[in-house]
Design a protein around this motif. Structure first.
Motif, short mmCIF file in Angstrom:
data_model
loop_
_atom_site.label_atom_id
_atom_site.label_comp_id
_atom_site.label_asym_id
_atom_site.label_seq_id
_atom_site.Cartn_x
_atom_site.Cartn_y
_atom_site.Cartn_z
N ASP A 72 34.78 38.60 37.35
CA ASP A 72 35.52 39.01 36.15
C ASP A 72 34.75 38.65 34.88
N THR A 92 38.93 42.55 42.33
CA THR A 92 39.74 41.40 41.90
C THR A 92 41.05 41.83 41.25
N LEU A 116 41.61 44.02 38.63
CA LEU A 116 41.62 44.13 37.17
C LEU A 116 42.58 45.20 36.67
#
Length: 212
Positions: free
Chosen positions: A35, A71, A73
């Motif tokens: 990230d 992840t 997002l």
């Protein structure tokens, strides 16, 4: 004599993966810093893809699949826009663990695009896939299963690296699915940067098809 050459960047290792196992290993090693490092590069696809979804699929419609969610997002932004029936898939368990912590997805499954997916025919109202169809990643054949698990009248919304559209068989796959009556083309964007800050040569196009 020491080797002073710099270590390959995680992004370079991801693009260089030549097998599903290599790609999964690269993402497992990158998960913890993914990230932060992609934010520094200005990676925008997980956020831009929500705009295309909002253009074609009403808020509250669902379920929606985030294919290759990484992840996660996109998840919180989709949820904020009113898409509260979200599922995600990714081939990296380490990435899915982080996605799970965002509390945006009702279900998250480990699966690889290009292989059979663990949902029945017509299960989803739409799927999105941002940054998944790129170098070293999911093959064009992965679109067949994604179309299968999307309901008639639903939408397929995804990006493809511009250099791969013809060379990796994506245009051919689009045409084959259209000819078979699996979907019809709705929208194709101009090429644009996947990273707003770094990687200026990495261009993608967004595609929207209506299934059935």
């Amino acid at each position: 004599m020491t080797d002073d050459s710099p270590s390959p960047r995680p992004l370079d290792l991801v693009y260089a993966a030549s097998s599903e196992a290599e790609l999964a290993d690269a993402y497992a090693a990158w998960a913890a810093s993914y990230d932060r490092e992609t934010a520094e590069l200005g990676y925008c696809l997980p956020f831009l893809i929500t705009g295309w979804l909002a253009r074609h699929v009403p808020a509250g419609a669902g379920p929606i699949l985030d294919a290759g969610c990484g992840t996660g997002l996109s998840g919180p932004f989709l949820k904020a826009l009113g898409y509260d029936r979200l599922a995600g898939l990714d081939l990296s368990e380490e990435m899915l663990t982080i996605a799970r912590s965002r509390n945006a997805y009702g279900e998250l499954k480990k699966a690889a695009l290009g292989e059979p997916l663990p949902w029945p025919d017509g299960h989803f109202r739409a799927f999105i896939a941002a940054g998944v169809f790129t170098a070293g990643h999911a093959p064009a054949s992965g679109l067949d299963e994604l179309a299968r698990i999307t309901a008639p009248g639903g939408h397929a919304i995804f990006t493809v690296r511009d250099l791969l559209i013809d060379s990796a068989g994506f245009r051919e796959r689009f045409d084959a699915l259209t000819a078979a009556g699996k979907w019809r083309p709705v929208e194709e964007s101009q090429p644009f940067r996947a990273f707003a800050v770094g990687e200026p040569d990495v261009l993608v196009k967004s595609f929207v098809f209506q299934v059935g």
